[in-house]
Each structure stands twice: as structure tokens, then as C-alpha cells.
Design a protein around this motif. Structure first.
Motif, short mmCIF file in Angstrom:
data_model
loop_
_atom_site.label_atom_id
_atom_site.label_comp_id
_atom_site.label_asym_id
_atom_site.label_seq_id
_atom_site.Cartn_x
_atom_site.Cartn_y
_atom_site.Cartn_z
N ASN A 1 -57.82 34.42 32.96
CA ASN A 1 -56.77 33.44 33.21
C ASN A 1 -55.64 34.04 34.05
OD1 ASN A 1 -58.13 31.49 31.76
ND2 ASN A 1 -57.01 31.86 29.86
N TRP A 2 -55.28 35.29 33.77
CA TRP A 2 -54.24 35.95 34.57
C TRP A 2 -54.66 36.09 36.03
CZ3 TRP A 2 -54.17 40.33 30.43
CH2 TRP A 2 -53.47 39.89 29.31
N ILE A 3 -55.91 36.47 36.21
CA ILE A 3 -56.42 36.65 37.58
C ILE A 3 -56.45 35.30 38.30
CG2 ILE A 3 -58.38 37.40 38.96
CD1 ILE A 3 -59.15 39.24 36.55
N SER A 4 -56.99 34.29 37.63
CA SER A 4 -57.08 32.97 38.24
C SER A 4 -55.70 32.44 38.63
CB SER A 4 -57.76 31.98 37.29
OG SER A 4 -59.08 32.34 37.02
N GLU A 5 -54.76 32.58 37.72
CA GLU A 5 -53.40 32.11 37.98
C GLU A 5 -52.78 32.84 39.17
OE1 GLU A 5 -49.98 33.52 35.49
OE2 GLU A 5 -49.88 31.40 34.93
N SER A 6 -53.01 34.15 39.23
CA SER A 6 -52.40 34.96 40.29
C SER A 6 -52.98 34.65 41.66
CB SER A 6 -52.57 36.45 39.97
OG SER A 6 -51.92 36.80 38.77
N ILE A 7 -54.31 34.55 41.75
CA ILE A 7 -54.89 34.30 43.06
C ILE A 7 -54.61 32.86 43.51
CG2 ILE A 7 -56.65 36.09 42.82
CD1 ILE A 7 -58.72 33.93 42.28
N ALA A 8 -54.44 31.95 42.55
CA ALA A 8 -54.06 30.58 42.91
C ALA A 8 -52.67 30.57 43.54
CB ALA A 8 -54.10 29.67 41.69
N GLN A 9 -51.74 31.28 42.91
CA GLN A 9 -50.38 31.35 43.45
C GLN A 9 -50.37 32.00 44.83
OE1 GLN A 9 -47.71 33.21 40.65
NE2 GLN A 9 -48.31 31.86 38.98
N LEU A 10 -51.09 33.11 44.96
CA LEU A 10 -51.14 33.81 46.24
C LEU A 10 -51.79 32.93 47.31
CD1 LEU A 10 -50.71 36.28 48.01
CD2 LEU A 10 -52.83 37.26 47.06
N GLY A 11 -52.89 32.28 46.94
CA GLY A 11 -53.58 31.41 47.89
C GLY A 11 -52.70 30.29 48.41
N GLN A 12 -51.92 29.69 47.51
CA GLN A 12 -51.03 28.61 47.92
C GLN A 12 -49.90 29.12 48.81
OE1 GLN A 12 -50.07 27.25 43.97
NE2 GLN A 12 -51.61 25.63 44.00
N LYS A 13 -49.40 30.32 48.52
CA LYS A 13 -48.29 30.88 49.30
C LYS A 13 -48.72 31.20 50.74
CE LYS A 13 -45.62 32.97 45.52
NZ LYS A 13 -44.28 32.46 45.86
N ILE A 14 -49.95 31.71 50.90
CA ILE A 14 -50.37 32.16 52.24
C ILE A 14 -51.17 31.12 53.00
CG2 ILE A 14 -50.37 34.53 51.39
CD1 ILE A 14 -53.42 34.51 51.55
N ARG A 15 -51.42 29.98 52.39
CA ARG A 15 -52.22 28.95 53.07
C ARG A 15 -51.65 28.57 54.43
NH1 ARG A 15 -53.56 23.69 49.72
NH2 ARG A 15 -54.89 25.18 48.64
N PRO A 16 -50.30 28.43 54.57
CA PRO A 16 -49.77 28.07 55.90
C PRO A 16 -50.09 29.09 56.98
CG PRO A 16 -48.12 27.68 54.20
CD PRO A 16 -49.24 28.44 53.55
N LEU A 17 -50.43 30.32 56.60
CA LEU A 17 -50.76 31.36 57.58
C LEU A 17 -52.19 31.22 58.11
CD1 LEU A 17 -49.26 34.45 55.67
CD2 LEU A 17 -48.25 33.27 57.64
N GLY A 18 -52.98 30.38 57.46
CA GLY A 18 -54.38 30.27 57.84
C GLY A 18 -55.23 31.43 57.34
N VAL A 19 -54.77 32.10 56.29
CA VAL A 19 -55.46 33.25 55.72
C VAL A 19 -55.87 32.92 54.29
CG1 VAL A 19 -55.23 35.68 55.05
CG2 VAL A 19 -54.16 34.87 57.16
N GLU A 20 -57.09 33.29 53.92
CA GLU A 20 -57.60 33.03 52.57
C GLU A 20 -57.50 34.27 51.69
OE1 GLU A 20 -60.95 29.59 53.31
OE2 GLU A 20 -61.62 31.67 53.15
N VAL A 21 -57.53 34.04 50.39
CA VAL A 21 -57.62 35.12 49.40
C VAL A 21 -59.08 35.28 49.02
CG1 VAL A 21 -56.95 35.91 47.11
CG2 VAL A 21 -55.33 34.61 48.49
#
Length: 284
Positions: free
Chosen positions: A123-143
Motif C-alpha cells: 500500500n505504501w509503494i502504491s500510494e507513493s508511485i501514484a503520487q509521483l506519477g500524478q506529479k510528473i505526468r505533465p512532463l510526459g514522463v512515466e514512473v
């Protein structure tokens, strides 16, 4: 299918040396992990200001790509503050990835820590990569999370992604990890991951001969094609299913300094690829 290598193979090299060897050996790209033993790449002079512009031009002139930018971000820590710092570090690497034209950054789950449970850790990992993915989405870069540690099996990696519920996530698939950790065959891993496999690590190793009683004892890295992992079968599987992204040779010289030098391992890998697939992989 495109071919790259991780700079885990040559952690002490300067960037110019890395790019020169990549061109000389006819690689299509370089997966950046270390440059001169530094993994905080966003701080290096080659990757900001005039240095960044020079690096971008060199990559263009040499016809090389950066298919994946490797972070040292682990999201398994029970401490939320630690995970938040990892997210911030991931954001900095994603900004650099965007500037280098890299489609993804590699992160880890990775290991259930003492006193924690697998469910809580997932759950910690899922939550963290979701947050990171949403933050960097405007850059066109995936996690892209690497299949590694306690989540090396493809099904466990998919559980983490499903828990995150964010579309801009994928997997750096390391089938040798899953093979060593849980006897997962490459066919099984690829069937479970499907198109979520955005980048594939290729390496080889021998089963440990020392009777320690530890089923997770690390295998011993060997030159590709000389170990117990079915690396040739992996390439055939990827080729037959029409995989068109990058595979990346992961020669872990950084963690195993006793293994052959990159000057030996990198040409050997490219020769092996040509032999297995019967093509030259000359860059156009």
C-alpha cells in the motif's frame, strides 16, 4: 527491439566515455544509473545549464537515446517522511528525464522492512508511485517500477500497479530477478505483465553453489549466455511477440567489482545478441 546498457556496468566512467563506447559497440541507447559514481544526476554539470545543452547535442549527433533514467528511490519505508523525500527525488529525476527525452524513470518497491507486513508495504509503494506519477505526468514522463525484491514476481508487481490506480505507470521488467527469487519463467512474467513491461533488463547469473540454507542468496553474475538464466529464450520470446521497446544489459559491476570489466562485458553482450537474433542491430 532496441538495445541499451545500464551504466551500472561502468559506474566510474565519465559521460563522454559512456557515449563513445555506446556508439562504438552499436548500442541504440544508454540507461543512466551512475556517472563518475554519482547517482544524483540532476546535480551534475553535464545535466544542467550549458552542460545539459551540450549533452543533448552529443546524444543527437551520436544517434543515441536515453530509454530510462534510473533513480535510487525506494518506497518501502514505513516512515511517510522518508517516502516523501523519495517522491521529491523522483520529481527531480523526472525533470531531467524530460530534458533528455527519456520516457520513464525507474523506481523500486522493494522489500518488506522489519516489523512491517507485505500488505502495508504494498500500500505504501502504491500510494507513493501514484503520487509521483500524478506529479510528473505533465512532463510526459512515466514512473516505471522495477520487478525486484519482495515484489519481483510479475503478479506482485501488478498488484502494486493496480493499487496505485494511475495510468502513467509501467514496469522495468527484470525477469532474471524473478527467476532467481521465485522460479518465475520468462514466459509467465511477460504473460502477466503484458504491455506494462516498458523496459526490459537482460543479464545472466549462476545459481549459488555455497550451501547456506538461504533460498534468496544472491546468484553470481556471469557474462551473458554463460549462466543458468534462460537469457536466449527471453530474447526469442520478446522477438516473437513483437516487442519494440528497449532491452538493456544490466552488468552489475558497481555491486560486484570482481566480475569482468565493461570493456569485456559490453562487446560480449552485443556479440551474443547478434548470435541469438541473427541481426546486426546497427543503428540507422
Amino acid at each position: 527491439m532496441k538495445i541499451s546498457f545500464s551504466t551500472l556496468a561502468c559506474p566510474g566512467w565519465k559521460l563522454d566515455s559512456i557515449l563513445a563506447v555506446a556508439q562504438q559497440e552499436h548500442f541504440d541507447g544508454v540507461e543512466l544509473r551512475f556517472v563518475e559514481n554519482d547517482d544524483q544526476l540532476w546535480k551534475r554539470p553535464e545535466f544542467f545549464g550549458t552542460g545539459l545543452r551540450s549533452t543533448q547535442k552529443k546524444l543527437q549527433d551520436l544517434g543515441l537515446r536515453i530509454p530510462c533514467l534510473d533513480t535510487s528511490c525506494f518506497f518501502h519505508d514505513p516512515d511517510r517522511k522518508v517516502r516523501r523525500r523519495m517522491i521529491e527525488q523522483g520529481e527531480r529525476m523526472a525533470e531531467l528525464a524530460a530534458q533528455l527525452g527519456s520516457p520513464g524513470i525507474r523506481v523500486f518497491g522493494d522489500t518488506v522492512q522489519p516489523g512491517a507486513t507485505e500488505v502495508a508495504t504494498r500500500n505504501w509503494i502504491s500510494e507513493s508511485i501514484a503520487q509521483l506519477g500524478q506529479k510528473i505526468r505533465p512532463l510526459g514522463v512515466e514512473v516505471w517500477i522495477e520487478s525486484h525484491g519482495d515484489f519481483a514476481a510479475a503478479a506482485k508487481t501488478v498488484e502494486v500497479l493496480d493499487g496505485a490506480g494511475v495510468s502513467s505507470l509501467g514496469v522495468v521488467w527484470d525477469p532474471a530477478n524473478a527467476y532467481a527469487e521465485c522460479d518465475e519463467e520468462p514466459e509467465t512474467g511477460l504473460r502477466v505483465l503484458g504491455t506494462r513491461a516498458r523496459h526490459v533488463h537482460v543479464k545472466d547469473a549462476k545459481r549459488p553453489q555455497r550451501p547456506t540454507g538461504d533460498p534468496k542468496q544472491l546468484w553470481d553474475p556471469v557474462l551473458i549466455g554463460e549462466g543458468d538464466f534462460p537469457a536466449a529464450r527471453l530474447l526469442s520470446i520478446l522477438s516473437s511477440c513483437g516487442y519494440q521497446r528497449f532491452i538493456s544489459f544490466e552488468w552489475e559491476k558497481k555491486w560486484h567489482p570482481q566480475i569482468p570489466d565493461p570493456e569485456v562485458a559490453l562487446p560480449h553482450f552485443m556479440s551474443w545478441v547478434r548470435q541469438i537474433l541473427g541481426v546486426g542491430f546497427e543503428r540507422r
